[in-house]
Scaffold this motif. Structure first.
Motif, short mmCIF file in Angstrom:
data_model
loop_
_atom_site.label_atom_id
_atom_site.label_comp_id
_atom_site.label_asym_id
_atom_site.label_seq_id
_atom_site.Cartn_x
_atom_site.Cartn_y
_atom_site.Cartn_z
N PRO A 31 8.63 -27.19 6.85
CA PRO A 31 7.23 -26.75 5.84
C PRO A 31 6.85 -24.85 6.77
O PRO A 31 8.10 -24.44 6.91
N ALA A 32 6.77 -24.84 5.79
CA ALA A 32 6.52 -22.70 5.78
C ALA A 32 5.72 -22.58 7.03
O ALA A 32 5.94 -21.30 7.72
N ALA A 33 4.79 -23.51 7.72
CA ALA A 33 4.08 -22.43 8.52
C ALA A 33 4.74 -22.99 10.13
O ALA A 33 4.68 -22.18 10.44
N ALA A 37 5.59 -19.52 12.04
CA ALA A 37 4.68 -19.35 13.45
C ALA A 37 6.39 -18.60 13.98
O ALA A 37 6.55 -17.99 15.42
N ALA A 38 7.29 -19.21 13.43
CA ALA A 38 8.74 -18.56 14.58
C ALA A 38 8.86 -17.03 14.78
O ALA A 38 9.89 -16.29 13.23
N LEU B 217 20.12 -33.85 7.92
CA LEU B 217 18.50 -33.15 6.21
C LEU B 217 17.65 -32.32 7.60
O LEU B 217 17.03 -33.40 8.63
N PHE B 218 16.60 -32.03 6.92
CA PHE B 218 15.20 -31.69 8.18
C PHE B 218 14.27 -32.79 7.97
O PHE B 218 14.33 -33.16 6.44
N GLU B 219 13.79 -33.21 9.17
CA GLU B 219 13.18 -34.00 9.40
C GLU B 219 11.51 -33.69 8.57
O GLU B 219 10.93 -32.67 9.83
N SER B 220 11.18 -33.64 7.17
CA SER B 220 10.55 -32.20 7.06
C SER B 220 9.05 -32.98 7.66
O SER B 220 8.28 -32.37 7.93
N VAL B 250 12.87 -21.83 13.90
CA VAL B 250 11.93 -22.88 13.80
C VAL B 250 12.49 -23.07 14.91
O VAL B 250 13.38 -23.28 16.15
N ARG B 251 11.36 -22.98 16.15
CA ARG B 251 10.79 -23.59 17.26
C ARG B 251 10.93 -24.87 17.21
O ARG B 251 10.04 -25.21 16.47
#
Lengths: 449, 508, 449, 508
Positions: A31-33, A37-38, B217-220, B250-251
């Motif tokens: 997700p773009a958000a 955020a990172a 795969l990313f767990e969207s 990505v955090r």
């Protein structure tokens, strides 16, 4: 960015092959958000090797290496002389950068070395079989409690007050995952705790240490018999396996499981980790043993070879029914220990044990002459508890300022037992020169006068 | 040349160590002297060096070749890290030295912790877990402690685990006394959103979720599902095994994680060592932070301290769930990981995760027409295939993997995750060059074409160029031989058979 | 005796097989008097690893490591940062404990690495071919003189006064083996020596250094033309090959042979040895080149492979007609240098050179501001000579007592030239932090005031 | 997998070193900036590690197996030596530091010198020779200087060299301007006593003599022949290549030596490193000691000093013949050798030479019935065979050697010494175990029997199991390719051909 092999042209070519405009485009499922955020405003950018080395060397320089002067610290982390060969071999890329040997055809090096390690551990502990190592002595101790619960289908684990308090605490934490059935007796510097009287038909196991945390050598024979009479297991903890070069191993005194910390014979203390947990038991209990096991077999051409085995006990197959959630061992530290034992051999191992003991006897004799100082254990290996006439903590701090690391004060291990404040644990090894022994004796004399 | 066992190289009377015999003197052993020999073999130093050099040459390693093991993140291990961990100021520290003599070491732990917290966005970290699985345990024990404090330990008994999860997830949840329930995957290879939402409730303690998941795969939906679970009073445990796709981009906090272990020996480049030692520091949300295990690193005016007692922790508003190791965790691994983080920096880490994902997609694209990709791309840092491409060839994923060995590559992860049939999970990591990837793709394509061309016998016979051909694992498990024993002929009658056949019932 | 694999039973068995009563009996061809004379009353018996380590560590502790504080010493031994990878790879037993690669089928590792080394040396020196290394820069320089004598069949070797005096001395010693025809010009801090005017039809070669020992960069173009006009060779010496990342290589200025010392890019100075001599020349002169050469070829299956080649030049075949008596090279140091160059690559090598030069320019600018101090060379790389208002020797000793190794004083290199007593050679590298530069400037200021 | 050349792994723009770019600023290069790129390839650190790891795995080494190379003394290289040489107090010393800051290093040199003098019985040692061949040069130059001082340089022009000598002996003598004359061997494999005595005279400067000689035999007459030469005014240069048989048992002085080099990388265990660096300190008799090269180590009240100038030397009664190296010799090798000497000690060295001789005789005895021993035993530290046992088999010594490779052993020394036909010279050294010797003997016996059984094709095809089959050395020498050059297709037109074919006559 010296660890990254791609140049700009590589990335461009690969993205073109993929038909993607950028690496960022590959993250479109995020997700773009979340991506936005990172931000990491406080983190520095990459640095060259010299800069990293300078930064870490400066941090290292803020420590006082134990070997920079006299050091008598033990209590589960020992400083032995490790031959140069050990580290040279362990650093071979083929050992150090190998993965867990799940593909045995191209992992015979690690597998054979671990099979040899298992054999060495079984030999020195006097047991029949051993696993390929665990994280450290404390977690091996806890896993022994869990194993005893599985084997006996009983919950109660009785931990002697002579067991290293950090091991006891780890055992409580890990073995208490499901139940709260671990009983830890009060520390017992005089060795009068009644373990035998507490064993009953609810006991899964008794965990006892020898030499115990006060350095006292314990004869486990009667306790083992009592355990077996009640259908319980006896777990013996050894924090200084070099003792097994001189004293009777727990296996010869009836122990069902022996766990130990192998760090001291494998490498420097490294501020307490990584260590290597040894875990040995009787052949009959083999399939209940946690951790990784290497077994001998043959290949299609009939040649001897080694594989990881009995993995049906493990989490990747048994999942929630596994004997343990453990998924790694301490492979490289186990290898170091095994190489050192290979170098020592029967002669070297027993001789090194004699040397350590002789130094400890000498030191104990001298310290016992100091006014008000008592050496607590009658029988010990290379470490023993002293009873000082004053609290040990301030004495240790004072001597540290004079360059002598005098030992481990009671308050460090048993902060909850103020009655042990006058206890000082003192250890020697072959690395302790006579001058250091003088320094301790003189330092203590002065500090106590 | 075959290499014998150490025990078969025994030369009685020889030792590779020359310590002098101590002066004879009194002993204080209380009559507990060892009786009889131990049985350790005697070898000179040259014999030991040759033995282990030869053994090492029977190993595959990341130094010698690519390890495309999915979910294992086999990246390059920098040599600087090794040098740093061996500085006497780090290696030769006793864990119980007075704290004033180890302020630099405590600062290393604090600095590593700051990096891990910053990269995940979570406020606290427990450094002591010795490995990933212990990190999972740490996270779940913290959750258990939080539930206990809320009085919900008896009601929240269930931990949801994705079908595709590593086996450690259910094993850990079980070890913490929870009931494990699997959540199925949907057709997209992600956790089934509807099934998850339906299951969320007052009896659920936590979900254990790997993101990217083990299908690469990313767990969207993760943030949304986490919100749902949080609203229902549960916690999210994020398995950090696949963190390498996310670092610097990505955090975990933004995915809703309350706890996540970080495998320093994977993501942060410390060596695997043939199976350890690793380290699994676990980051924790504000809700879980107070329950972090002992020791707790604490900054006071006089410097860094280690809080080692429950009382000490309580005085600082903490409620540790216990302790996980004898001392303070895998300090030697911390030094290595910190050296890596400093070397890579913010920009390098971001580039690394991007390159890792780029490499995996490059492999996915390069093989999709000959192997059967389980899901459409883009993948994250690993690419999943299944064995449909081997249909009717009589060749299994295992055969295919063994054939890779003869081509000079370590096999990929096989038969995992369980959600697809005959899985082949390939994770190249960012430290493989384009040339290596091209070579790997070419080899895999060639093997796939040969497999489909019906070259069954060759695959069944593989590997032929390895130090061993296929090993009989069934025999190894049925009649376990876990140690060497002297041959029966050599004097003392062997009790080897007892190591093999003693029945379990002889157990007291 | 940990390095000896035989136990007593082995020796007894082997002697029995031989039918000999003792090892001593195998020495029966040695006259008894000779055997009896061999007693060694003053030598100690064998010692364990700890004891040896303690002994040597105590000796090491009596030295002041260059890196323990500011250090500006160069003059042919440079301190660069060597990445951890270099030493880790060099210490792999397969490289370190291999013999000379006379059996090419099982020595391709060493052979390919040396072939790569030869290529790297040719590239950075701007020459066509290079050998697989020589002992050190000084002996490579001397061998260049000998080679020029062979190629030109002339005896006279002219050595510039800007050549490192130790190199000149070695050249005189080695090239004078048969003839006494080496002329060394006086040291020449101002660079006004007339080499061109001295070249004539008797000259085998002119040996000149750039950057020279005073740090001065020299344009060799005119000198090369003059040499070639007279049928002489031009030999260029480089003691700091990192300069070649920034300045025009001798090969591009017409040199026929380029020799260099590679230690600074290969490893620590190690008190001056071992180093590694680089030796490069033109393809036409290849067969007159001394030392070991690796060449590319194919095996029976047509696969590319590498072998030692042109060995008919060498002593095992040519015996007294060999091009040189040299029988070893500096293989492992050459490997270290090659690995470092592989890590650096085009970008890293040229960038590191720029960094070194920038630091030197900065330092020179600051030092030139000190009263009475003159920076001698106009153009330099990372080292330059200062002219102090007082003799440099005592200044260096004084600063050493304050923890600063300020440089190499003239009297150390040219004890026979008292007029150079005020010269101080100062070098910087990327390992010199700004604080060290401050320390030198401040220290010199104080010492000179 | 084949391993490309570094240059073929080039990734433009990549470097394995992250030094920051300096701030732009003024340069002082005098217009001598480099023009155009150098051509060095760009590789990341992981790529470099993998390249060299793979290359290393194509090498045989003493760590991996026995090296029965006669006259090469391939013994075990202790790892402690490596650790000691890397102590910052040794490795990080600049050779031109003020002497007061390097007293420990000078003490190392002095202590090593004391050992070497004690073991050989000679009073002085020149440490600076960089290798054995330079040690020979050192010895002969000292002899030349002594003759010059005696005014006999013009009359004593001849150096006698044993027929069986290493090629370095005549090469060195020639390099020192002497005329070389060979002395034949007698039927016992020793220098022909009568021929030698007949040749001794006023024109002989020296004899160069290896003892034990390269047939592995002790030259029993050496003391007597040395006396004869000394009486005639000549000097004895003893080649120390075979010192390993004598250490701690026989002193060079008692054999009449005036000078002898000592290969620290052979006798005293420092590694060969694939061809160096070695070190060849040269011990000298009282007659030669004054002529030792600079620098001279000298003890004064203030401590150890290095005498670096002729004037300084003359002031102390010395007349150095010159200098051999830029600084003080192979210091790093000195540290290693001293560590070895301390570890072994007097008793260990004596045991080692005895074991070396025992091992060689064990091999001689184990093979004498199937190979053709050139001389009856006992031998010293090496055993010599010739190719009579291969007569009529069509198999050469070379074929036999290559067949050993397939059995996992490095070949022995072949075709040397020249005094026997098709020589096979085997030196096991003392660090090979009995088990290894037995294995070696078994392999050699088996090969000999197979050779005699007429298995010619198999021998001609060997090696088949090595990284390469036999290489075309003729092509390599006829059309030398000594460096990589970019392929013609890649832009800049290749001048590779010029490296191959430029005629010697293009020489100015």
């Amino acid at each position: 960015m010296r660890y990254l092999p791609h140049g700009p042209a590589d990335r461009a070519h690969m993205l073109e092959t993929l038909g993607e405009p950028s690496i960022e485009a590959l993250y479109r499922d995020v997700p773009a958000a979340v991506l936005q955020a990172a931000a990491f405003p406080d983190l520095p950018d990459h640095q060259g090797e010299r800069a990293v080395e300078a930064h870490l060397a400066a941090l290292a320089a803020r420590n006082r290496p134990a070997g920079a002067g006299p050091c008598f610290l033990g209590a589960g982390a020992m400083r032995h002389h490790i031959p140069a060969v050990v580290d040279a071999l362990v650093q071979r890329g083929e050992f150090m950068t190998a993965y867990t040997p799940y593909q045995p055809e191209i992992s015979q090096g690690t597998l054979q070395a671990l099979f040899e390690f298992q054999t060495q551990v079984a030999l020195i502990t006097g047991m029949e079989v051993a696993n390929a190592s665990m994280y450290d002595g404390a977690s091996a101790c806890a896993e022994a409690g869990l194993m005893a619960q599985r084997v006996t289908r009983r919950a109660r684990v009785l931990v002697s007050g002579g067991v290293h308090p950090r091991y006891a605490a780890t055992t409580v934490t890990l073995a208490d995952g499901a139940h709260e059935a671990v009983e830890v007796l009060a520390p017992d510097p005089l060795g009068i705790e009644d373990l035998i009287g507490r064993v009953n038909h609810e006991t899964a196991c008794v965990i006892v240490q020898t030499p115990d945390v006060f350095g006292r050598l314990r004869d486990l024979t009667a306790l083992a018999a009592a355990c077996h009479d009640e259908g319980a297991l006896l777990v013996a903890v050894v924090t200084e396996p070099l003792a097994l070069g001189l004293v009777r191993p727990p296996g010869a005194m009836g122990a069902d499981i022996v766990v130990a910390e192998g760090q001291g014979l494998a490498g420097p203390p490294s501020f307490g980790g990584p260590g290597v947990g040894l875990f040995a038991t009787r052949a009959a209990l083999m399939r209940q043993m946690p951790g990784r096991l290497v077994g001998q077999t043959v290949d299609e051409d009939g040649r001897r070879g080694f594989v990881l085995t009995l993995s049906t006990r493990e989490q990747h197959i048994r999942r929630e029914k596994a004997t343990s959630n453990i998924c790694t061992n301490a492979g490289l530290v186990a290898l170091a220990l095994s190489i050192h034992l290979a170098l020592l051999g029967e002669e070297g191992f027993t001789r090194l044990a004699r040397t350590n003991h002789a130094l400890a006897v000498d030191l104990a004799t001298r310290l016992a002459r100091l006014p008000g100082v008592r050496v607590l254990p009658q029988a010990f290996f290379n470490e023993f508890a002293l009873l000082l006439p004053v609290p040990a903590g301030p004495v240790v701090e004072t001597l540290a300022d004079r360059g002598v690391l005098a030992g481990v004060p009671g308050e460090r291990l048993w902060p909850d037992y103020p009655e042990l404040a006058e206890v000082l644990l003192v250890a020697v090894t072959e690395t302790t020169p006579p001058a250091d022994i003088e320094a301790l004796v003189d330092g203590l004399k002065e500090a106590l006068s | 040349l075959e290499e014998p066992l150490l025990f078969e190289l025994d030369t009685p009377g020889v030792s590779g160590i020359d310590e002098p015999e101590p002066e004879p003197g009194p002993t204080r052993l209380g009559g507990l002297e060892r009786e009889g020999p131990i049985g350790l073999p005697g070898l000179s130093e040259p014999a030991v060096v040759r033995h282990y050099t030869r053994l090492s040459r029977r190993n595959y390693s990341i130094d010698a070749g690519m390890y495309p093991l999915g979910s294992c993140t086999m990246k390059y291990n920098p040599r600087l890290n090794e040098r740093m961990a061996r500085l006497p100021g780090f290696a030769d520290l006793h864990p119980l030295q007075p704290e004033k003599t180890v302020q630099g070491a405590l600062a290393v732990m604090a600095e590593l912790g700051r990096w891990l917290c910053a990269l995940t966005g979570l406020p606290a970290v427990a450094l002591s877990p010795a490995a990933g699985a212990q990190g999972e345990l740490c996270g779940l024990r913290a959750i258990r402690a939080a539930l206990r404090e809320r009085g919900e330990l008896d009601t929240r008994r269930v931990v949801l685990v994705a079908e595709s999860a590593h086996g450690t997830n259910p094993a850990t949840a079980a070890a913490c006394g929870f009931k494990v329930e699997a959540v199925p995957a949907d057709a997209r290879g992600r956790m089934d959103r509807a099934a998850f939402r339906a299951r969320v409730g007052a009896d659920v303690a936590a979900v254990m979720l790997t993101n990217p998941n083990t299908c690469g795969l990313f767990e969207s939906d993760a943030p949304e599902l986490a919100r749902a679970l949080h609203d229902a009073g549960g916690f999210v445990y994020m398995d950090g095994a696949n963190l390498n796709a996310l670092v610097g981009r990505v955090r975990a906090v933004d995915l809703g994680a309350d706890a996540m272990h970080i495998n320093l020996h994977k993501t942060f480049s410390t060596p695997h060592g043939g199976g350890g030692p690793g380290a699994g520091p676990t980051v924790l949300s504000a809700a879980l932070a107070p329950f972090a295990p002992l020791p707790v690193l604490w900054q006071e005016e006089a410097g860094w301290r280690l809080i080692e007692t429950m009382d000490g922790a309580r005085a600082r508003g903490l409620s540790p769930f216990g302790r996980l190791s004898g001392f303070h965790g895998q300090f030697g691994v911390f030094v290595r990981a910190l050296a890596y983080l400093l070397a890579m920096g913010r920009d390098g880490l971001r580039q690394a995760s991007g390159d890792a994902v780029l490499n995996a997609n490059y492999i996915l694209a390069g093989l999709s027409d000959v192997l059967s990709a389980s899901y459409p791309g883009p993948c994250m840092h690993e690419a999943l295939f299944d064995d449909r491409f081997l249909k009717d060839t009589g060749i299994t994923t295992l055969d295919f993997a063994k054939a890779m060995i003869d081509e000079g590559f370590h096999p990929m992860t096989m038969y995992f995750p369980l959600v697809v049939h005959g899985a082949l999970l390939i994770e190249p990591t960012e430290t493989e060059s384009r040339a290596t990837l091209d070579q790997f793709i070419a080899v895999m394509r060639d093997l796939a074409l040969r497999a489909r061309a019906g070259d069954q016998a060759a695959f069944k016979a593989a590997p032929r160029l390895a130090p061993r051909r296929r090993l009989d694992e069934t025999q190894a498990a049925r009649h376990p031989v876990l140690r060497w024993a002297p041959p029966p002929s050599s004097g003392a009658s062997s009790d080897e058979s007892s190591f093999r056949t003693a029945p379990l019932s002889s157990n007291p």
